[in-house]
Write an enzyme that holds these catalytic residues in place. Structure first.
Site, PDB file in Angstrom:
ATOM      1  N   ASP A   9       0.804  -1.269  -0.090  1.00  0.00           N
ATOM      2  CA  ASP A   9      -0.128  -0.024   0.059  1.00  0.00           C
ATOM      3  C   ASP A   9       0.822   1.163   0.038  1.00  0.00           C
ATOM      4  OD1 ASP A   9       0.929  -0.496   2.643  1.00  0.00           O
ATOM      5  OD2 ASP A   9      -0.834   0.342   3.609  1.00  0.00           O
ATOM      6  N   HIS A 236       9.144  -0.521   9.177  1.00  0.00           N
ATOM      7  CA  HIS A 236       8.328  -1.939   9.350  1.00  0.00           C
ATOM      8  C   HIS A 236       8.330  -2.694   8.164  1.00  0.00           C
ATOM      9  CE1 HIS A 236       6.343   0.115  12.733  1.00  0.00           C
ATOM     10  NE2 HIS A 236       5.954   1.138  11.928  1.00  0.00           N
TER      11      HIS A 236
HETATM   12  C1  BDR Z   1       2.407  -0.560   8.552  1.00  0.00           C
HETATM   13  O1  BDR Z   1       1.374   0.369   8.358  1.00  0.00           O
HETATM   14  C2  BDR Z   1       1.945   1.104   7.345  1.00  0.00           C
HETATM   15  O2  BDR Z   1       1.573   2.495   7.434  1.00  0.00           O
HETATM   16  C3  BDR Z   1       2.922   0.839   6.925  1.00  0.00           C
HETATM   17  O3  BDR Z   1       3.315   1.113   5.667  1.00  0.00           O
HETATM   18  C4  BDR Z   1       3.397  -0.444   7.519  1.00  0.00           C
HETATM   19  O4  BDR Z   1       3.141  -1.572   6.533  1.00  0.00           O
HETATM   20  C5  BDR Z   1       2.913  -0.314  10.076  1.00  0.00           C
HETATM   21  O5  BDR Z   1       2.074  -0.200  11.168  1.00  0.00           O
HETATM   22 CA    CA Z   2       2.751  -0.913   4.392  1.00  0.00          CA
END
Ligand code: BDR
Ligand code: CA
Length: 316
Positions: A9, A236
């Site tokens: 995303d 992340h």
């Molecule tokens: C996740 O949420 C998204 O905003 C980041 O891309 C990551 O995949 C972290 O909570």
């Molecule tokens: Ca993400």
């Protein structure tokens, strides 16, 4: 080398994760699928294409996926990732690759059948596409070699609510379906991702570089440091990609994972029941030094940043 489909995303950290995936010799990225999450699915698709093109990966196809969660309205995280989801990055690739006519869930299914027994799926956004793919092909958990999910907050607080992490919270019904499906899964949740960070000083050291990785990192972190004013942010999604290439980077507990879909205050909470025979591993420890080494050597990123004293939270 494992063929991988990455579901994104895109998103600041998704962008860095894509760059890392393209650079890791263990992984061969055969397609990237998009989903509504950090931004709407059209923006995520454009961003994904732009990032792949930036790295010269014009032969990697992008497939557009679900525009909203299975049962709920879509809530983005633009506040966190910037209005365009890429932190206002100024990146103009020279050439552009394809966006497929086939929808993301179908692309996942076709890839799983074609590379039966060897495909790794890496999910870096809400799990909507994979839940739909399971309806199209219920044998998916046997067909794919493994699944890595950036999602969940198991023994730590969430980043959207006290209990829930953004990707799972965004589409808890989809996450529930995927969690119960029996995939060989590594859950790479906030428990291990918040400790691997990119900070302001590390960004400054990349200024002026014309290499694609450092330039991308410099550009996409503009919003976080200049507008939001944070001192560091968690990588992340790059951690999840690193784990897809090198599962030994995390330690954890074999467990059955369940996603709570109600009541509302517990929506998106991930709970687990330890069981040595379970097909899933809930990551509880990460070799951060080794992840930084990969990021440095493969993507040209500088490491940096301590965990913030107060938890970061996502937009909604
Ligand atoms: C996740 O949420 C998204 O905003 C980041 O891309 C990551 O995949 C972290 O909570
Ligand atoms: Ca993400």
């Amino acid at each position: 080398m494992f063929p991988v489909v990455i579901d994104v995303d895109t998103g600041v950290d998704d962008a860095l994760a894509l760059g890392l995936a393209l650079a890791l010799p263990e992984l061969s990225v055969i397609a990237v699928t998009t989903v509504a999450g950090n931004v709407d699915v059209d923006q995520a698709t454009q961003n994904t294409r732009r990032v792949l093109d930036w790295f010269g990966a014009v032969s990697v196809p992008v497939a557009r996926g679900a525009s909203q969660p299975l049962l709920r309205p879509h809530r983005d995280a633009r506040e966190f990732h910037g209005p365009d989801g890429l932190g206002g990055a100024m990146l103009v690739p020279q050439r552009s690759g394809p966006i497929l006519d086939t929808a993301a869930p179908e692309v996942i299914v076709r890839a799983a059948r074609r590379y039966a027994g060897s495909l790794r799926l890496v999910c870096l956004g809400p799990l909507t596409n994979l839940a739909i793919a399971l309806r199209l092909e219920p044998r998916l958990p046997e067909l794919v070699e493994g699944l890595v999910i950036m999602g969940g907050a198991f023994a730590v607080p969430g980043n959207v609510t006290p209990f829930a992490e953004f990707n799972v919270w965004s589409d808890p019904e989809a996450a529930h379906i995927v969690a119960e499906a029996g995939f060989r899964t590594i859950w790479v949740g906030l428990d291990v991702t918040t400790g691997v960070r990119f900070d302001r000083a590390a960004r400054e050291r990349l200024a002026g570089s014309d290499r694609p990785g450092p330039r991308l990192a410099y550009e996409v972190s503009r919003w976080a440091f200049d507008e939001r004013g944070v001192d560091s942010f968690a990588l992340h999604d790059p951690v999840a990609v690193a784990v897809a290439a090198r599962p030994d980077l995390v330690t954890g507990e074999r467990a059955f994972v369940h996603v709570l879909t109600s009541p509302s205050e517990l929506r998106g909470r991930t709970v687990w029941r330890a069981d040595a025979g379970a097909p899933a591993l809930v990551a509880q420890g990460v070799n951060a030094e080794a992840v930084y080494k990969l990021l440095r050597e493969r993507l040209g990123l500088e490491e940096g940043g301590k965990e913030p004293t107060r938890p970061e939270s996502h937009a909604p």
